[in-house]
Each structure stands twice: as C-alpha cells, then as structure tokens.
Design a protein around this motif. Structure first.
Motif, mmCIF file in Angstrom:
data_model
loop_
_atom_site.group_PDB
_atom_site.id
_atom_site.type_symbol
_atom_site.label_atom_id
_atom_site.label_comp_id
_atom_site.label_asym_id
_atom_site.label_seq_id
_atom_site.Cartn_x
_atom_site.Cartn_y
_atom_site.Cartn_z
ATOM 1 N N UNK A 13 0.833 -1.198 0.000
ATOM 2 C CA UNK A 13 0.000 0.000 0.000
ATOM 3 C C UNK A 13 0.869 1.249 0.000
ATOM 4 N N UNK A 14 0.302 2.330 -0.489
ATOM 5 C CA UNK A 14 1.001 3.614 -0.474
ATOM 6 C C UNK A 14 1.434 3.948 0.954
ATOM 7 N N UNK A 15 2.667 4.439 1.069
ATOM 8 C CA UNK A 15 3.234 4.735 2.372
ATOM 9 C C UNK A 15 4.026 3.593 2.969
ATOM 10 N N UNK A 16 3.924 2.412 2.354
ATOM 11 C CA UNK A 16 4.617 1.248 2.862
ATOM 12 C C UNK A 16 6.054 1.166 2.370
ATOM 13 N N UNK A 17 6.692 0.048 2.716
ATOM 14 C CA UNK A 17 8.101 -0.154 2.386
ATOM 15 C C UNK A 17 8.325 -1.526 1.765
ATOM 16 N N UNK A 18 9.361 -1.597 0.955
ATOM 17 C CA UNK A 18 9.845 -2.858 0.406
ATOM 18 C C UNK A 18 11.356 -2.784 0.317
ATOM 19 N N UNK A 19 12.013 -3.940 0.402
ATOM 20 C CA UNK A 19 13.443 -3.987 0.155
ATOM 21 C C UNK A 19 13.720 -4.970 -0.968
ATOM 22 N N UNK A 20 14.305 -4.448 -2.032
ATOM 23 C CA UNK A 20 14.717 -5.290 -3.148
ATOM 24 C C UNK A 20 16.148 -5.768 -2.929
ATOM 25 N N UNK A 47 16.406 5.690 -14.621
ATOM 26 C CA UNK A 47 17.367 5.503 -13.542
ATOM 27 C C UNK A 47 16.698 5.718 -12.197
ATOM 28 N N UNK A 48 17.083 4.868 -11.221
ATOM 29 C CA UNK A 48 16.578 5.017 -9.859
ATOM 30 C C UNK A 48 17.721 5.356 -8.907
ATOM 31 N N UNK A 49 18.743 4.500 -8.875
ATOM 32 C CA UNK A 49 19.845 4.700 -7.943
ATOM 33 C C UNK A 49 21.048 3.899 -8.400
ATOM 34 N N UNK A 50 22.238 4.333 -7.946
ATOM 35 C CA UNK A 50 23.461 3.604 -8.248
ATOM 36 C C UNK A 50 24.448 3.790 -7.111
ATOM 37 N N UNK A 51 25.382 2.835 -7.011
ATOM 38 C CA UNK A 51 26.362 2.870 -5.930
ATOM 39 C C UNK A 51 27.725 2.475 -6.484
ATOM 40 N N UNK A 52 28.762 3.141 -5.993
ATOM 41 C CA UNK A 52 30.109 2.908 -6.482
ATOM 42 C C UNK A 52 30.635 1.541 -6.052
ATOM 43 N N UNK A 63 13.293 11.869 -8.027
ATOM 44 C CA UNK A 63 11.972 11.380 -7.636
ATOM 45 C C UNK A 63 12.017 10.417 -6.439
ATOM 46 N N UNK A 64 13.191 9.882 -6.116
ATOM 47 C CA UNK A 64 13.284 8.916 -5.011
ATOM 48 C C UNK A 64 14.195 9.381 -3.883
ATOM 49 N N UNK A 65 14.837 10.521 -4.057
ATOM 50 C CA UNK A 65 15.743 11.025 -3.015
ATOM 51 C C UNK A 65 14.997 11.201 -1.693
ATOM 52 N N UNK A 66 15.638 10.730 -0.629
ATOM 53 C CA UNK A 66 15.032 10.833 0.690
ATOM 54 C C UNK A 66 14.082 9.695 1.017
ATOM 55 N N UNK A 67 13.733 8.882 0.026
ATOM 56 C CA UNK A 67 12.811 7.759 0.260
ATOM 57 C C UNK A 67 13.486 6.409 0.012
ATOM 58 N N UNK A 68 14.385 6.351 -0.959
ATOM 59 C CA UNK A 68 15.057 5.106 -1.318
ATOM 60 C C UNK A 68 16.515 5.167 -0.881
ATOM 61 N N UNK A 79 23.369 -6.437 -3.728
ATOM 62 C CA UNK A 79 23.031 -5.024 -3.660
ATOM 63 C C UNK A 79 21.555 -4.916 -3.293
ATOM 64 N N UNK A 80 21.245 -3.891 -2.499
ATOM 65 C CA UNK A 80 19.887 -3.724 -1.991
ATOM 66 C C UNK A 80 19.312 -2.379 -2.415
ATOM 67 N N UNK A 81 18.001 -2.323 -2.459
ATOM 68 C CA UNK A 81 17.303 -1.052 -2.628
ATOM 69 C C UNK A 81 16.188 -1.017 -1.586
ATOM 70 N N UNK A 82 16.397 -0.235 -0.538
ATOM 71 C CA UNK A 82 15.378 -0.042 0.483
ATOM 72 C C UNK A 82 14.452 1.067 0.023
ATOM 73 N N UNK A 83 13.164 0.760 -0.079
ATOM 74 C CA UNK A 83 12.196 1.719 -0.590
ATOM 75 C C UNK A 83 11.174 2.013 0.494
ATOM 76 N N UNK A 84 11.149 3.258 0.935
ATOM 77 C CA UNK A 84 10.217 3.692 1.975
ATOM 78 C C UNK A 84 9.255 4.730 1.412
ATOM 79 N N UNK A 85 8.179 4.950 2.125
ATOM 80 C CA UNK A 85 7.181 5.951 1.720
ATOM 81 C C UNK A 85 6.787 5.773 0.258
ATOM 82 N N UNK A 86 6.495 4.566 -0.093
ATOM 83 C CA UNK A 86 6.190 4.256 -1.493
ATOM 84 C C UNK A 86 4.921 4.952 -1.965
#
Length: 124
Positions: A13-20, A47-52, A63-68, A79-86
């Motif tokens: 649901x909107x406002x929830x979280x998932x971790x990929x 593009x969503x996110x990247x890490x060195x 669009x995802x800064x501060x949430x992912x 590698x993980x993608x924590x997604x909050x406040x979806x």
C-alpha cells in the motif's frame, strides 16, 4: 559473464516499504558499479539509484531522493534497494544492473549486465 537475480518485489500500500535484493554471481562483485532502474507500462526505462564499487558514493533520481536507499554487501555479493514511503507512481518493474566502469552513471547504455526484473506494485 555476470548474473544478476532480483528478489523482494510485491504489492504494497502507499506509504509502505519494500526492500529489493540483487544477488550477483559470475565475476568479482567489487569490480562493478551497481544500479537500479525501473520501467512502468508505456514508459521508458528510468534511472533510480546507483552505488560505487566500494559503496562510498551513491546517486539517486530526484523522484526517489530521501525515500530510497541503495547499499551493497560485499560479503554476500548482494546489492539492496530499500524503498520507503512508497507512492503509486513507484509502480514498475525494477531492474538490477552492473557497470564495469568507474563512474556512478545514470544512463542505461553504460550498464553492461541486467537482471530479469522484479515487479513492484503500490496501491493507493
């Protein structure tokens, strides 16, 4: 060759979280910049996110800064993608990707390897 296998998608649901999660095999994990992209129906892959390589530098779409949050675990080659406040607009297929270069890039063309994708659906 590098194999990437994503997991962790689902319906939330909107406002929830998932971790990929993205498990990486085939080559030395630390040699790759890792990224996440997404593609919604009828839209281009974005593009969503990247890490060195060492995890010391990250880059996020506005669009995802501060949430992912993207992170990597060298001991697990994952590698993980924590997604909050979806939000419903986060609904898409999410792809894990690897870049054999040095820069934490945002262009899909700079990434050499792609996973099969995992569906994330956010209901309102």
């Amino acid at each position: 060759q590098v194999q990437l296998v994503e997991s962790g998608g689902g319906l939330v649901q909107a406002g929830g979280s998932l971790r990929l999660s993205c498990a990486v095999s085939g080559r030395t994990f630390s040699r790759y910049v890792m990224g996440w992209f997404r593609q919604a129906p009828g839209k281009e892959r974005e593009f969503v996110a990247a890490i060195s390589r060492n995890g010391g530098s990250t880059n996020y779409a506005d669009s995802v800064k501060g949430r992912f949050t993207i992170s990597r675990d060298s001991a697990k080659n994952t590698v993980y993608l924590q997604m909050n406040s979806l939000k419903p607009e986060d609904t898409a297929v999410y792809y894990c990707t690897a870049n054999g270069g040095l820069a934490v890039t945002t262009a899909p063309s700079t990434y050499n390897y792609w996973g099969q994708g995992t569906q994330v659906t956010v209901s309102s």
